[in-house]
Design a protein around this motif. Structure first.
Motif, short mmCIF file in Angstrom:
data_model
loop_
_atom_site.label_atom_id
_atom_site.label_comp_id
_atom_site.label_asym_id
_atom_site.label_seq_id
_atom_site.Cartn_x
_atom_site.Cartn_y
_atom_site.Cartn_z
N THR A 1 81.12 58.11 48.57
CA THR A 1 80.80 56.81 47.98
C THR A 1 79.69 56.08 48.73
N ILE A 2 79.55 56.37 50.01
CA ILE A 2 78.44 55.77 50.76
C ILE A 2 77.15 56.56 50.55
N GLY A 3 77.27 57.77 50.00
CA GLY A 3 76.14 58.68 49.89
C GLY A 3 74.90 58.12 49.23
N PRO A 4 75.01 57.46 48.06
CA PRO A 4 73.79 56.95 47.41
C PRO A 4 73.00 55.99 48.28
N TYR A 5 73.70 55.18 49.07
CA TYR A 5 73.03 54.18 49.89
C TYR A 5 72.47 54.80 51.17
N VAL A 6 73.20 55.75 51.74
CA VAL A 6 72.72 56.43 52.95
C VAL A 6 71.48 57.26 52.62
N VAL A 7 71.52 58.00 51.53
CA VAL A 7 70.37 58.82 51.15
C VAL A 7 69.18 57.96 50.75
N ALA A 8 69.44 56.83 50.06
CA ALA A 8 68.36 55.92 49.72
C ALA A 8 67.70 55.36 50.98
N ARG A 9 68.49 55.09 52.00
CA ARG A 9 67.95 54.54 53.24
C ARG A 9 67.19 55.61 54.03
N MET A 10 67.77 56.78 54.16
CA MET A 10 67.16 57.81 55.01
C MET A 10 66.11 58.64 54.29
N ASP B 1 64.68 56.60 63.87
CA ASP B 1 63.93 57.68 63.23
C ASP B 1 64.51 58.02 61.86
N LEU B 2 65.82 57.90 61.72
CA LEU B 2 66.49 58.19 60.45
C LEU B 2 66.34 57.04 59.45
N GLY B 3 65.87 55.89 59.90
CA GLY B 3 65.69 54.76 59.02
C GLY B 3 66.87 53.83 58.92
N LEU B 4 67.92 54.08 59.68
CA LEU B 4 69.10 53.22 59.62
C LEU B 4 68.87 51.88 60.33
N PHE C 1 74.74 60.71 66.85
CA PHE C 1 73.36 60.50 67.27
C PHE C 1 73.23 59.11 67.87
N ASP C 2 72.18 58.94 68.66
CA ASP C 2 72.02 57.68 69.39
C ASP C 2 71.16 56.69 68.61
N ALA C 3 70.97 55.52 69.22
CA ALA C 3 70.26 54.44 68.55
C ALA C 3 68.81 54.81 68.28
N ALA C 4 68.19 55.54 69.21
CA ALA C 4 66.79 55.93 69.01
C ALA C 4 66.65 56.82 67.78
N GLU C 5 67.58 57.75 67.61
CA GLU C 5 67.51 58.61 66.43
C GLU C 5 67.85 57.82 65.16
N ARG D 1 69.63 65.11 55.40
CA ARG D 1 70.12 66.48 55.62
C ARG D 1 70.34 66.79 57.10
N ARG D 2 69.66 66.06 57.97
CA ARG D 2 69.81 66.29 59.41
C ARG D 2 71.20 65.92 59.91
#
Length: 261
Positions: free
Chosen positions: A145-154, A176-179, A169-173, A160-161
């Motif tokens: 259910t979070i997928g559409p928003y996570v994929v839209a953000r990243m 990079d992932l767009g979060l 993963f840490d804050a720096a990544e 896929r990573r």
């Protein structure tokens, strides 16, 4: 009024929506999901509110879905599972479509559904020590259910990573992932969030709402068909032997069958 969240609005119209289920690492229970949905509606309809800051108390921002809530879905019938999963999807949708800018203040770790909450923010600032992860597959579940928003953000390639591996993963990544838009020392988080808030106070509120709607109209649409598909995918996953084993192992404090010895 609320038990798992608090809402306070300052004289400028900056509302602070805070997760306060500290003893459970702000994991999302059925009650929290309902309260967040209601708060989103109230804040969206309040003309006095100019900006919403989504924050949390305690060491964790949000540990994801409450395991007790998930366990209850495992024991429920299909119709109940679908209904409860839809409530989660509707809460995320309500925050995503809130006609006010939403600024995330990520002071602690975020896992699973916590990344969904971050993904529906317009911008999120995090403390530089935070860890994150889409940990559902470790439990035999999926970030549905979070997928559409996570994929839209990243974006698909970045998602896929981390979408399937459950690795942390840490804050720096996370940047990079767009979060996260930026990271700062924990002591500087409130100042950094305030810097995101202030520019909106010089903007016409209606124009901000229209601009946010335009961005959503121009972006790939998270429509009802996609939401329904993710709900059904989650309900189907709850019915698998892997989900039963993964959640059972968590509560029994043992390794799931697929984990290395």
């Amino acid at each position: 009024m609320y038990q798992t969240i608090s809402v306070e609005t300052d004289p400028r119209g900056v509302a602070r929506l805070t997760l306060i289920r500290v003893g459970k690492h702000n994991a999302m229970s059925a009650e929290m999901i309902a309260e967040l949905t209601d708060a989103a509606a109230q804040l969206g309809a309040d003309d006095a509110v100019r900006v919403v800051v989504l924050a949390a108390e305690g060491k964790s921002f949000c540990a994801g879905g409450d395991l007790g809530w998930m366990r209850a879905q495992m024991a429920a019938d299909g119709e109940t599972r679908y209904r409860e999963a839809r409530k989660l999807a509707e809460m995320l949708g309500a925050l995503n479509t809130l006609p006010k800018p939403v600024i995330g203040a990520v002071q602690g770790n975020a896992f699973g559904g916590g990344l969904g909450l971050i993904s529906v923010c317009d911008v999120a600032v995090g403390a530089d020590h935070v860890k994150m992860g889409l940990t559902e597959t470790r439990l035999g579940l999926i970030p549905a259910t979070i997928g559409p928003y996570v994929v839209a953000r990243m974006g698909e390639a970045r998602a896929r990573r981390v979408f399937m591996s459950a690795r942390l993963f840490d804050a720096a990544e996370a940047i990079d992932l767009g979060l996260l838009a930026r990271i700062v020392p924990a002591a500087d988080l409130e100042v950094a969030v305030e810097r995101e808030v202030v520019p909106y106070l010089s903007c016409a509120p209606g124009a901000v709402a229209s601009a946010k709607q335009l961005v959503r109209d121009l972006a790939p649409t998270v429509d009802e068909a996609a939401i329904d598909m993710t709900i059904r995918a989650l309900v189907d996953r709850w019915e698998t032997a892997e989900a039963d084993e993964g959640i059972g192992a968590f509560f029994e404090k043992r390794k799931a069958a697929w984990m290395p010895a």
